[in-house]
Design a protein around this motif. Structure first.
Motif, mmCIF file in Angstrom:
data_model
loop_
_atom_site.group_PDB
_atom_site.id
_atom_site.type_symbol
_atom_site.label_atom_id
_atom_site.label_comp_id
_atom_site.label_asym_id
_atom_site.label_seq_id
_atom_site.Cartn_x
_atom_site.Cartn_y
_atom_site.Cartn_z
ATOM 1 N N ARG A 65 0.812 -1.218 0.000
ATOM 2 C CA ARG A 65 0.000 0.000 0.000
ATOM 3 C C ARG A 65 0.854 1.281 0.000
ATOM 4 O O ARG A 65 0.429 2.291 -0.544
ATOM 5 C CB ARG A 65 -0.978 -0.025 1.178
ATOM 6 N N LEU A 66 2.051 1.201 0.592
ATOM 7 C CA LEU A 66 2.914 2.377 0.589
ATOM 8 C C LEU A 66 3.803 2.428 -0.648
ATOM 9 O O LEU A 66 3.658 3.300 -1.502
ATOM 10 C CB LEU A 66 3.783 2.404 1.851
ATOM 11 N N PHE A 67 4.741 1.491 -0.756
ATOM 12 C CA PHE A 67 5.771 1.607 -1.779
ATOM 13 C C PHE A 67 5.256 1.355 -3.197
ATOM 14 O O PHE A 67 5.723 1.977 -4.143
ATOM 15 C CB PHE A 67 6.936 0.660 -1.460
ATOM 16 N N THR A 68 4.293 0.441 -3.343
ATOM 17 C CA THR A 68 3.760 0.174 -4.684
ATOM 18 C C THR A 68 2.744 1.220 -5.103
ATOM 19 O O THR A 68 2.812 1.766 -6.202
ATOM 20 C CB THR A 68 3.117 -1.221 -4.756
ATOM 21 N N LEU A 79 -16.501 -2.880 -10.347
ATOM 22 C CA LEU A 79 -16.031 -2.946 -11.726
ATOM 23 C C LEU A 79 -14.518 -2.878 -11.775
ATOM 24 O O LEU A 79 -13.908 -1.980 -11.198
ATOM 25 C CB LEU A 79 -16.616 -1.791 -12.540
ATOM 26 N N SER A 80 -13.900 -3.812 -12.449
ATOM 27 C CA SER A 80 -12.461 -3.783 -12.696
ATOM 28 C C SER A 80 -12.236 -4.404 -14.064
ATOM 29 O O SER A 80 -13.084 -5.127 -14.580
ATOM 30 C CB SER A 80 -11.687 -4.547 -11.607
ATOM 31 N N ARG A 81 -11.070 -4.147 -14.633
ATOM 32 C CA ARG A 81 -10.813 -4.641 -15.986
ATOM 33 C C ARG A 81 -10.160 -6.017 -15.986
ATOM 34 O O ARG A 81 -9.622 -6.442 -17.003
ATOM 35 C CB ARG A 81 -9.937 -3.645 -16.746
ATOM 36 N N ASP A 82 -10.202 -6.694 -14.859
ATOM 37 C CA ASP A 82 -9.591 -8.015 -14.764
ATOM 38 C C ASP A 82 -10.498 -8.941 -13.958
ATOM 39 O O ASP A 82 -11.669 -8.641 -13.759
ATOM 40 C CB ASP A 82 -8.205 -7.906 -14.109
ATOM 41 N N LYS A 83 -9.955 -10.063 -13.485
ATOM 42 C CA LYS A 83 -10.742 -11.045 -12.760
ATOM 43 C C LYS A 83 -10.442 -11.033 -11.261
ATOM 44 O O LYS A 83 -10.616 -12.043 -10.580
ATOM 45 C CB LYS A 83 -10.495 -12.445 -13.348
ATOM 46 N N SER A 84 -9.995 -9.910 -10.739
ATOM 47 C CA SER A 84 -9.726 -9.801 -9.302
ATOM 48 C C SER A 84 -11.018 -9.998 -8.516
ATOM 49 O O SER A 84 -12.084 -9.533 -8.907
ATOM 50 C CB SER A 84 -9.126 -8.436 -8.977
ATOM 51 N N PRO A 105 -6.808 1.115 -7.061
ATOM 52 C CA PRO A 105 -5.537 0.616 -6.517
ATOM 53 C C PRO A 105 -4.880 1.484 -5.452
ATOM 54 O O PRO A 105 -4.187 0.961 -4.578
ATOM 55 C CB PRO A 105 -4.641 0.528 -7.758
ATOM 56 N N THR A 106 -5.055 2.797 -5.500
ATOM 57 C CA THR A 106 -4.354 3.649 -4.536
ATOM 58 C C THR A 106 -5.106 3.823 -3.223
ATOM 59 O O THR A 106 -4.601 4.479 -2.312
ATOM 60 C CB THR A 106 -4.082 5.041 -5.134
ATOM 61 N N CYS A 107 -6.273 3.233 -3.111
ATOM 62 C CA CYS A 107 -7.058 3.355 -1.881
ATOM 63 C C CYS A 107 -6.342 2.634 -0.736
ATOM 64 O O CYS A 107 -5.918 1.485 -0.875
ATOM 65 C CB CYS A 107 -8.449 2.762 -2.091
#
Length: 318
Positions: free
Chosen positions: A79-82, A241-246, A269-271
């Motif tokens: 969550r921090l570095f990525t 909604l996401s553009r993948d299968k997560s 992703p940045t949440c």
């Protein structure tokens, strides 16, 4: 004069890890040992415990070390570095980088580069660890899950660090921690038996603490983390909604520190919080909240109701 991208690249170190962008045979053998030996310990855990080789000191040491590595990965590496979900002060930044390194999942710069590439190509060609790599048949998905879970780690070609993590390579603190990964690994391996020996004042206490606090702990944390790549991209609920299968897998939420609320993470992703719906426990987000209250972090990217509503499938027009 305007600084070009190529000029900026020359300011970066060639790499921030001992290994380069290609994995050597020695690295692959070492990786295999760090996967195989803890896995054997997990298999042997039940008979070892049944035989009485498990004490309260072993449990406390193992849980403590697991928690340090877990939150080092989830709060620090992820969550921090990525994703830059918050801004920490310098001591906390360094502490999280070291804690994540003690999970023995690779140097921070390499881990971040891999994960950023995963998000860029999620479940498409180029994703380092998609379970859909080989197709959608039962056999193909089974093979893909095994690849996504851990076999991708043995790919000879590594993710280019200069391309996917240039910000971290500009940070001397993070480069230093990343290059000292061998030291954090050694500390992670040795702290449990040293503590076990001191607490019980016996070699047996050191041995059982090494078994539970080092081998079993490392193996469990490895496979819980890898399950986010494999299981949470194959089965589970997808309310956002996401553009993948997560997907979300509830029974992994506690051992993964909230990382298994993976669908929202890929939708936003940045949440800083992944478990945003009612009843979704997210201990990593709670720890970030504590850091914020202590004044150790700022600019936390907490969930925004409007963004969540816009991404919920239930709110989409028929």
């Amino acid at each position: 004069m305007t600084t070009t991208a190529s000029n900026r690249d020359t300011d970066l170190p060639e790499r921030a890890t001992l290994g380069g962008d290609e994995q050597s045979m020695l690295e692959q053998i070492t990786l295999a040992l760090f996967i195989l030996v803890p896995f054997i310990a997990i298999v042997a855990a039940v008979p070892v415990a049944w035989g009485g080789w498990l004490g309260w000191s072993d449990v406390i040491i193992a849980v403590t070390m697991y928690s340090i590595g877990l939150f080092g990965i989830t709060v620090g590496y992820h969550r921090l570095f990525t994703h830059k979900s918050f801004k920490p002060n310098r001591p906390l930044k360094v502490a999280l980088a070291i804690a994540g390194s003690m999970a023995i999942q690779g140097p921070v710069v390499r881990w971040v580069a891999d994960h950023r590439k995963h998000h860029k190509f999620s479940d498409r060609d180029g994703d380092p660890h998609s379970p859909w790599k080989y197709g959608t048949s039962i056999g193909a998905v089974a093979k893909g899950m095994f690849h996504a879970h851990m076999m991708w780690l043995f790919d000879e070609e590594q993710t280019p660090q200069r391309k996917y993590a240039p910000d971290l390579m500009k940070d001397p603190d993070i480069v230093r921690v990343s290059r000292l990964f061998w030291l954090w690994t050694l500390i992670s391996l040795l702290v449990p038996p040293v503590l076990g020996g001191l607490v019980t004042w016996s070699w047996q206490g050191a041995a059982t603490a090494f078994f539970w606090g080092t081998l079993v702990r490392v193996g469990l944390l490895h496979h819980v983390t890898w399950s986010i790549n494999s299981i949470c991209h194959t089965i589970g609920e997808r309310p956002f909604l996401s553009r993948d299968k997560s997907s979300n897998v509830w029974w992994l939420a506690i051992p993964s520190g909230g990382e298994s609320w993976h669908n929202l993470h890929h939708a936003d992703p940045t949440c800083a919080r992944h478990g945003v719906l009612r009843g979704q426990l997210d201990s990593s987000a709670r720890l970030i909240w504590v850091f914020e209250k202590l004044g150790w972090v700022k600019d936390v990217r907490w969930p925004v109701a409007e963004r969540l509503d816009a991404k919920l499938k239930a709110n989409q027009p028929a």
